[in-house]
Scaffold this active site. Structure first.
Site, PDB file in Angstrom:
ATOM      1  N   LYS A  45       1.170 -20.537   6.505  1.00 37.74           N
ATOM      2  CA  LYS A  45       1.549 -20.000   5.086  1.00 37.74           C
ATOM      3  C   LYS A  45       1.405 -18.415   5.254  1.00 37.74           C
ATOM      4  O   LYS A  45       0.577 -18.048   6.082  1.00 37.74           O
ATOM      5  CB  LYS A  45       0.641 -20.559   4.133  1.00 37.74           C
ATOM      6  N   ASN A  69      12.343 -22.484  -4.894  1.00 41.05           N
ATOM      7  CA  ASN A  69      11.113 -22.553  -5.159  1.00 41.05           C
ATOM      8  C   ASN A  69      10.589 -20.725  -5.410  1.00 41.05           C
ATOM      9  O   ASN A  69      11.398 -19.933  -4.755  1.00 41.05           O
ATOM     10  CB  ASN A  69      10.071 -22.701  -3.938  1.00 41.05           C
ATOM     11  N   ALA A  70       9.525 -20.461  -6.224  1.00 36.29           N
ATOM     12  CA  ALA A  70       9.242 -19.053  -6.520  1.00 36.29           C
ATOM     13  C   ALA A  70       7.607 -19.024  -6.468  1.00 36.29           C
ATOM     14  O   ALA A  70       7.100 -18.800  -7.473  1.00 36.29           O
ATOM     15  CB  ALA A  70       9.974 -18.332  -7.648  1.00 36.29           C
ATOM     16  N   CYS A 130      11.088 -12.966   2.229  1.00 36.82           N
ATOM     17  CA  CYS A 130      10.642 -13.554   1.074  1.00 36.82           C
ATOM     18  C   CYS A 130      11.460 -13.224  -0.214  1.00 36.82           C
ATOM     19  O   CYS A 130      11.281 -12.137  -0.593  1.00 36.82           O
ATOM     20  CB  CYS A 130       9.277 -13.397   0.689  1.00 36.82           C
ATOM     21  N   THR A 193      14.863 -18.932   3.010  1.00 33.53           N
ATOM     22  CA  THR A 193      15.927 -19.513   1.608  1.00 33.53           C
ATOM     23  C   THR A 193      16.769 -18.577   1.062  1.00 33.53           C
ATOM     24  O   THR A 193      16.695 -17.373   1.249  1.00 33.53           O
ATOM     25  CB  THR A 193      14.818 -19.814   0.584  1.00 33.53           C
ATOM     26  N   GLY A 217      16.273 -26.698   1.391  1.00 27.36           N
ATOM     27  CA  GLY A 217      16.575 -28.301   1.482  1.00 27.36           C
ATOM     28  C   GLY A 217      17.852 -28.246   2.407  1.00 27.36           C
ATOM     29  O   GLY A 217      18.636 -27.475   2.694  1.00 27.36           O
TER      30      GLY A 217
END
EC number: 1.3.-.-
Lengths: 304, 251
Positions: A45, A69-70, A130, A193, A217
């Site tokens: 991570k 996601n956030a 990010c 993402t 995904g």
């Protein structure tokens, strides 16, 4: 060399499968499910210079064939990660990749230097993509000049091979890839993402507290394949491919597009055993499509 | 220990408005589950699993019972699963309610809506061990009330509805004062209710069970965190919880 082995800068992997950063914590939780020794590598991570709490909740939302996601780069800070998490992963003889994040050039430099001083980290993944942190990361990931800058600084701050994780939220991914290659990147990770959003009908408000989040995904796999394929044509450095991998055919598809190894993210949430299952299924899948080895399949989607 | 298991749907019933009760058979989960733990249930065609707490544990028949509200597409799809089908779940997940040294003591259960099932699991377990149970259960309307008779078998129970269509009109906090003395409370329900309950009972020893949208459900993704004064500023609901001491977390 076994049919599954791949050698990338700093990473001698017995197979090309690794969990993607942010989807695997620091490995502890999944070590309850299976022996991490089976993995080709592990990407930790993200680490920032100091402790970060991240965004407010809700931090995840489900979408068609994917999720948003956030999290906001929540992590205990690089020193704590080196003290408590790296030694845990070092118990397994698998390559460890540290994901380096920051808000400023100085922070990236500081985090990279700290990992360089450990014996157990084999490569860095430079997180300049990010989408969930206002003040940092993404600003470096959407401008080729800034991406090159941060790559140069991190390369100078450490002796470790640097894989730059590219953002798909750009109009020209090839120029980003070329810019970081010229700046000395040893490899690429792609993709991160896609920036997205979901509105909750009963409350008429965005579901995520951060409003926007990163889409991952199966929904993003075609975007990732296209970007890996395009970039492969224009750079020499190896690519770790990721984005929506959930079965062994997806792994083969990324190899064909030009990835030398792959990372599995969201699929871990659905099936904690996905990585070892893919490793087990890969030899059969390779022979099914007529390949002798992983190396043999890399880039074959580009024709003769 | 959490395992990935298949569970057989023995029974599926709509027991209140948009509320499904499902009896699931599985040896590992029924043998090891504790009150307050949850199952992270996979639903065909959906990327994320759904965390659903355990309402009953039947070791003899090797079943656990879960209740869920049909809130979104995932839970609606799950409510259409037929008896005889299998579902995949990670579980039993999380830490249950702590309940040591309660012999001959009295506990208060304060539940709201779909937060009520795990409290039933706890109450049933403790009533069997000789603990005196009192309960205050809040629902939105009369047609969303469930488990009233089951709770009354455990002990004194008050029902409230937001619209006054059944039981006492109002919120659980409006009637908590009627419950007399107790040694410890356990609460689960919507965040606004938990905030009101923990504020009202701040001098009492108590535990809260929390819910949040989850990613992995095992502690790896950091999606379901709750701020705290200690433990590095946060705790993970899926792994460190879902149950916390009421004074441990900042609601």
């Amino acid at each position: 060399m076994s049919e599954l082995a791949v050698n990338l800068p700093g990473l001698q992997m017995k197979n090309p499968i690794m969990p993607a950063s942010g989807c695997f914590g620091f490995g502890r939780e999944y070590s309850d499910f299976y022996d991490l020794q089976q993995l080709g590598a592990v990407i930790m991570k993200a680490a920032t210079g100091s402790n970060r709490y991240g965004n407010s909740t809700p931090r995840v939302a489900e979408t068609a064939s994917g999720m948003l996601n956030a999290i906001g780069l929540q992590n205990p800070g690089v020193e704590k990660i080196i003290e408590t998490e790296v030694p845990f992963l070092a118990n397994y003889s698998i390559p460890i990749i540290a994901n380096v994040a920051g808000s400023t050039l100085e922070e990236y430099e500081m985090v990279a230097k700290a990992f360089n001083q450990t014996d157990s980290v084999h490569a860095l993944e430079l997180n300049i993509s990010c989408p969930n942190v206002k003040e940092g990361g993404i600003q470096f990931g959407t401008n080729p000049e800034m991406a090159a800058n941060v790559t140069r600084i991190v390369k100078k701050a450490s002796n470790l091979p640097v894989y730059v994780k590219l953002s798909p939220n750009v109009s020209d991914i090839v120029s980003m890839a070329k810019a970081v290659e010229e700046a000395g990147a040893d490899g690429l990770s792609m993709i991160n993402t896609l920036s997205g959003m979901q509105i909750h009908l009963p409350s008429k408000k965005p579901i995520l507290a951060n409003q926007t989040g990163g889409l991952s995904g199966p929904a993003i796999k075609p975007v990732a394949i296209r970007m890996v394929y395009e970039v492969k044509k224009h750079v020499q450095i190896p690519i770790i491919g990721m984005g929506g991998i959930s079965n062994v055919d997806d792994v083969i598809e990324f190899l064909l597009a030009g990835a030398s190894a792959v990372a599995v993210g969201t699929a871990n949430f659905q099936n904690p055993f996905i990585c070892p299952e893919l490793i087990e299924e890969l030899p059969n899948a390779l022979s099914k499509y007529g390949f002798l080895s992983v190396e043999d399949a890399i880039g074959k989607g580009h024709g003769a | 220990m959490i395992r990935k298991e298949n569970l057989l749907i023995v029974k599926s019933t709509e027991i209140a408005r948009e509320t499904t009760e499902m009896v699931l058979q599985n040896q590992h989960i029924s043998r090891t589950a504790q009150p307050g733990q949850f199952l992270h249930i996979g639903i065909e065609g959906h990327t994320l699993r759904r965390p659903i707490s355990i309402a009953k544990i039947d070791k003899k028949n090797e079943t656990v019972t879960v209740l869920f509200k049909q809130l979104g597409e995932g839970t609606k799809a799950l409510s259409n699963y037929q008896e005889g089908m299998q579902i995949s779940a990670l579980g039993p997940s999380g830490n249950g309610f702590p309940y040591d040294n309660l012999l001959n003591k009295t506990i208060l259960l304060v539940g709201g809506g779909i937060g009520i099932p795990p409290l039933y699991c706890l109450g049933k377990e403790l009533a069997a061990e000789g603990v005196t149970i009192k309960a205050v259960l809040g629902f939105q309307t009369a047609d969303s009330v469930f488990y009233e008779a089951a709770f009354k078998e455990l002990g004194e129970t008050l029902i409230t509805t937001n619209d006054g269509s059944y039981g006492h009109h109002g919120f659980v906090t409006d009637v908590i004062g009627k419950m007399g003395d107790y040694d410890c409370y356990y609460t689960c329900g919507p965040m606004a209710m938990l905030q009101a309950v923990t504020t009202k009972l701040e001098h009492q020893s108590g535990y809260v069970s929390l819910e949040e949208r989850m990613g992995c459900g095992v502690g790896a993704c950091f999606a379901c965190v709750i701020p705290t004064e200690t433990q590095g500023g946060y705790r993970k609901i899926c792994k460190d919880g879902p149950v916390f001491a009421a004074n441990e977390v900042k609601l």
